[in-house]
Write a protein that holds these residues in place. Structure first.
Motif, PDB file in Angstrom:
ATOM      1  N   GLY A 398       0.778  -1.235   0.000  1.00 51.61           N
ATOM      2  CA  GLY A 398       0.000   0.000   0.000  1.00 51.61           C
ATOM      3  C   GLY A 398       0.802   1.273   0.000  1.00 51.61           C
ATOM      4  N   GLU A 399       2.089   1.219  -0.357  1.00 43.28           N
ATOM      5  CA  GLU A 399       2.914   2.428  -0.422  1.00 43.28           C
ATOM      6  C   GLU A 399       2.809   3.016  -1.835  1.00 43.28           C
ATOM      7  OE1 GLU A 399       4.396   3.860   1.994  1.00 43.28           O
ATOM      8  OE2 GLU A 399       4.334   2.331   3.579  1.00 43.28           O
ATOM      9  N   TYR A 400       1.609   3.506  -2.175  1.00 45.80           N
ATOM     10  CA  TYR A 400       1.323   3.907  -3.555  1.00 45.80           C
ATOM     11  C   TYR A 400       2.124   5.129  -3.983  1.00 45.80           C
ATOM     12  CZ  TYR A 400      -2.526   0.738  -2.594  1.00 45.80           C
ATOM     13  OH  TYR A 400      -3.259  -0.357  -2.242  1.00 45.80           O
ATOM     14  N   LYS A 401       2.320   6.063  -3.055  1.00 45.80           N
ATOM     15  CA  LYS A 401       3.070   7.279  -3.402  1.00 45.80           C
ATOM     16  C   LYS A 401       4.483   6.934  -3.857  1.00 45.80           C
ATOM     17  CE  LYS A 401       5.016   9.763  -0.251  1.00 45.80           C
ATOM     18  NZ  LYS A 401       5.294  10.649   0.907  1.00 45.80           N
ATOM     19  N   ALA A 423       6.438  -2.135 -15.596  1.00 44.58           N
ATOM     20  CA  ALA A 423       6.438  -0.928 -14.775  1.00 44.58           C
ATOM     21  C   ALA A 423       5.111  -0.187 -14.915  1.00 44.58           C
ATOM     22  CB  ALA A 423       7.601  -0.024 -15.178  1.00 44.58           C
ATOM     23  N   TYR A 424       4.638  -0.010 -16.145  1.00 44.47           N
ATOM     24  CA  TYR A 424       3.411   0.769 -16.323  1.00 44.47           C
ATOM     25  C   TYR A 424       2.158  -0.031 -15.990  1.00 44.47           C
ATOM     26  CZ  TYR A 424       5.620   5.014 -17.981  1.00 44.47           C
ATOM     27  OH  TYR A 424       6.331   6.193 -18.056  1.00 44.47           O
ATOM     28  N   LEU A 425       2.239  -1.342 -16.080  1.00 46.00           N
ATOM     29  CA  LEU A 425       1.120  -2.141 -15.569  1.00 46.00           C
ATOM     30  C   LEU A 425       0.995  -1.933 -14.060  1.00 46.00           C
ATOM     31  CD1 LEU A 425      -1.107  -4.250 -15.708  1.00 46.00           C
ATOM     32  CD2 LEU A 425       0.655  -6.020 -15.551  1.00 46.00           C
ATOM     33  N   LEU A 426       2.139  -1.883 -13.386  1.00 47.50           N
ATOM     34  CA  LEU A 426       2.135  -1.661 -11.942  1.00 47.50           C
ATOM     35  C   LEU A 426       1.613  -0.262 -11.613  1.00 47.50           C
ATOM     36  CD1 LEU A 426       2.837  -3.085  -9.300  1.00 47.50           C
ATOM     37  CD2 LEU A 426       5.170  -2.226  -9.518  1.00 47.50           C
ATOM     38  N   VAL A 427       1.978   0.717 -12.432  1.00 45.36           N
ATOM     39  CA  VAL A 427       1.453   2.077 -12.233  1.00 45.36           C
ATOM     40  C   VAL A 427      -0.058   2.085 -12.412  1.00 45.36           C
ATOM     41  CG1 VAL A 427       1.417   4.418 -13.187  1.00 45.36           C
ATOM     42  CG2 VAL A 427       3.595   3.225 -12.891  1.00 45.36           C
ATOM     43  N   ASN A 433      -6.410   0.341  -8.491  1.00 47.97           N
ATOM     44  CA  ASN A 433      -6.736  -0.431  -7.293  1.00 47.97           C
ATOM     45  C   ASN A 433      -6.432   0.342  -6.009  1.00 47.97           C
ATOM     46  OD1 ASN A 433      -7.244  -2.391  -9.172  1.00 47.97           O
ATOM     47  ND2 ASN A 433      -5.376  -3.557  -8.773  1.00 47.97           N
ATOM     48  N   GLY A 434      -5.357   1.155  -6.040  1.00 46.60           N
ATOM     49  CA  GLY A 434      -4.957   1.837  -4.829  1.00 46.60           C
ATOM     50  C   GLY A 434      -5.569   3.204  -4.649  1.00 46.60           C
ATOM     51  N   LEU A 435      -5.653   3.985  -5.744  1.00 46.30           N
ATOM     52  CA  LEU A 435      -6.074   5.380  -5.634  1.00 46.30           C
ATOM     53  C   LEU A 435      -7.408   5.657  -6.296  1.00 46.30           C
ATOM     54  CD1 LEU A 435      -2.594   7.026  -6.372  1.00 46.30           C
ATOM     55  CD2 LEU A 435      -3.629   6.533  -4.145  1.00 46.30           C
ATOM     56  N   GLY A 436      -7.979   4.690  -7.029  1.00 44.03           N
ATOM     57  CA  GLY A 436      -9.280   4.883  -7.658  1.00 44.03           C
ATOM     58  C   GLY A 436      -9.262   5.840  -8.826  1.00 44.03           C
ATOM     59  N   GLN A 437      -8.129   6.044  -9.441  1.00 44.04           N
ATOM     60  CA  GLN A 437      -8.013   6.958 -10.579  1.00 44.04           C
ATOM     61  C   GLN A 437      -8.064   6.133 -11.869  1.00 44.04           C
ATOM     62  OE1 GLN A 437      -4.575   9.524 -10.046  1.00 44.04           O
ATOM     63  NE2 GLN A 437      -5.132   9.981  -7.912  1.00 44.04           N
TER      64      GLN A 437
END
Length: 489
Positions: A398-401, A423-427, A433-437
């Motif tokens: 959960g360290e999205y930042k 890398a961009y799949l992870l972004v 999933n993490g930020l709802g954007q």
């Protein structure tokens, strides 16, 4: 006398350096040769004295139950059985008498062997063969000579000084008898076993526990006599005699094992060293010892002495020899983090981050990245594979930042990298999933579909795009690719 390790209080010392006046435990001396009793002091390099088990042995008064169990092992039981029952089956002729005498010698030889065996650190009884093979039968004759000379000493005292002196000498002889038996068993010589000064020194070095043992000897003797008398008075002769012989031999073995253990317990005061021989500890590896344990011990001691720069030097040298040694990398990370040594953390950050990523230690990765950013604002990793490897555990925790910071402008910094799609799949997963954007996540997924045509992930992009359109968590089929091993949402 009990000595604790200088570096590990509470741990019994096994080695003592006379030059440094320091004590060391087994952990401090993993490369010592305990069998040959050879070791060099880690500080001054001089030979040290081996203390054996003197500092960790349990006092004899705390293991009385073990003494009483001792004769009931297979070896002692067979010796007692053979030497007690066989004579009863023999004819009362010369041959029978000789065999009976031989068995009696074997029994006494075995009991005296018990003292030396125990003093050498063996808490299990000697094997059956010890009683009937090899040398050592002369010990019985020597003991008879000792008894004869002690009697002569008392008689001579009576002639010279009368009853009072004879009584005093007799009292000393009776008091020193256990000490005399111990000396005779260890040295196989009559002289030391009857030398009053030698016996007095032995008793004084052991101190008050000798008199405590003497009390147990008296109790054992009385108990043995009472048990034998009970057997002779309450059973038929055919049962009473072997039972009395069995009880006598049993109590004798208990007594002699106790005498040997007293020597083992006070080995340091008596000038020798032995260790427990029947434990299931690690075997001495001789020339094949693991040298890394020596380095671990040196690191531990220097840390406790506050020699942090020396420890850092040791770890650097070790990592030159083994750059990927996870144990050394962990020690280096803990040392530099504890010291807040930003310069060294920066210098070694690639290998430290790689090690932390392999352990999935997101908290430590985050803290190290924070330190690096404080030392160099805008810090970025220059290795695309390392950046993705560190971003994965950060995402999972959960360290999205920090994921977004690590992978920011990845396509500009590493346009031809095979790690661009992962890398961009992870972004995208972080944003969705993490930020709802979801819109931003869709943009990164479309980038992968457009720019990473040859990557294995390209075939699964439509699945993630459909999930993003429905605003569902980006799970889809598990992604698997060679460059980073494997990844799933």
């Amino acid at each position: 006398m009990k000595h604790d390790c200088h570096y590990h209080p509470g741990e019994p010392a096994k080695w003592h350096c006379g030059a440094c006046q320091m004590h060391y435990c087994s952990s401090c001396m993993p490369d010592a040769d305990t069998r040959k009793q050879l070791a060099l002091c880690p500080h001054c390099g001089q030979s040290m004295r081996y203390l054996g088990a003197a500092s960790e042995v349990v006092p004899f008064w705390n293991r009385l139950s073990a003494f009483f169990r001792y004769p009931f092992h297979l070896g002692p039981l067979m010796v007692i059985g053979i030497c007690t029952l066989v004579p009863m089956m023999l004819s009362t002729n010369l041959a029978g008498a000789l065999i009976t005498l031989a068995l009696l010698l074997a029994l006494f030889k075995y009991t005296y062997t018990v003292i030396r065996h125990t003093a050498d650190g063996h808490m299990e009884p000697p094997p059956l063969a010890t009683a009937f093979t090899g040398g050592g039968f002369s010990i019985v004759i020597l003991q008879l000579v000792v008894f004869f000379l002690m009697g002569g000493l008392v008689f001579s005292a009576a002639l010279i000084g009368g009853p009072l002196l004879a009584f005093l000498v007799l009292a000393f002889v009776i008091l020193a008898l256990p000490a005399s038996i111990m000396v005779l068993a260890m040295e196989n010589e009559v002289g030391p076993a009857i030398n009053p000064m030698n016996l007095a020194v032995l008793i004084s070095r052991i101190g008050w526990p000798y008199f405590l043992l003497y009390g147990y000897v008296i109790l054992l003797t009385l108990a043995s006599g009472a048990a034998q008398e009970f057997a002779l008075n309450h059973f038929e002769p055919w049962l009473a005699q072997p039972l009395a012989g069995f009880l006598n031999s049993t109590f004798t073995l208990i007594l002699f094992h106790m005498l040997g253990y007293l020597l083992f317990q006070y080995q340091e005061e008596l000038g020798f060293a032995s260790d427990l021989q029947d434990s299931n500890g690690e075997e001495d590896q001789g020339p094949h010892r693991d040298r890394s344990k020596r380095l671990d011990a040196d690191i531990d001691m220097n840390l406790k002495d506050g020699n942090y720069d020396r420890v850092l030097g040791m770890l650097k040298e070790a990592l030159k020899r083994e750059p990927g040694n996870a144990h050394r990398l962990g020690q280096l990370h803990r040392l530099l983090t504890a010291r807040k040594d930003v310069a060294e953390l920066y210098r070694h950050h690639p290998r430290l981050l790689e090690w932390l990523a392999s352990r999935n230690d997101a908290d430590s990765i985050r803290d190290l990245l924070k330190t690096l950013n404080e030392a160099e604002p805008g810090f970025r990793l220059e290795d695309p594979e390392l950046a993705v490897s560190c971003a994965l555990p950060l995402y999972r925790h959960g360290e999205y930042k920090w994921v977004l910071r690590l992978l920011q402008d990845f396509h500009k910094r590493f346009p031809n990298s095979d790690h661009l799609a992962p890398a961009y799949l992870l972004v995208a997963q972080t944003l969705a999933n993490g930020l709802g954007q979801w819109e931003k996540a869709t943009a990164f997924l479309n980038f992968i579909r457009k720019k990473c045509l040859d990557h294995p992930l390209h075939a699964q992009i439509d699945t993630w795009l459909e999930q993003a359109a429905r605003r569902e968590p980006l799970k889809g089929p598990k992604a698997s690719f060679d460059v980073v091993g494997g990844m799933s949402s």
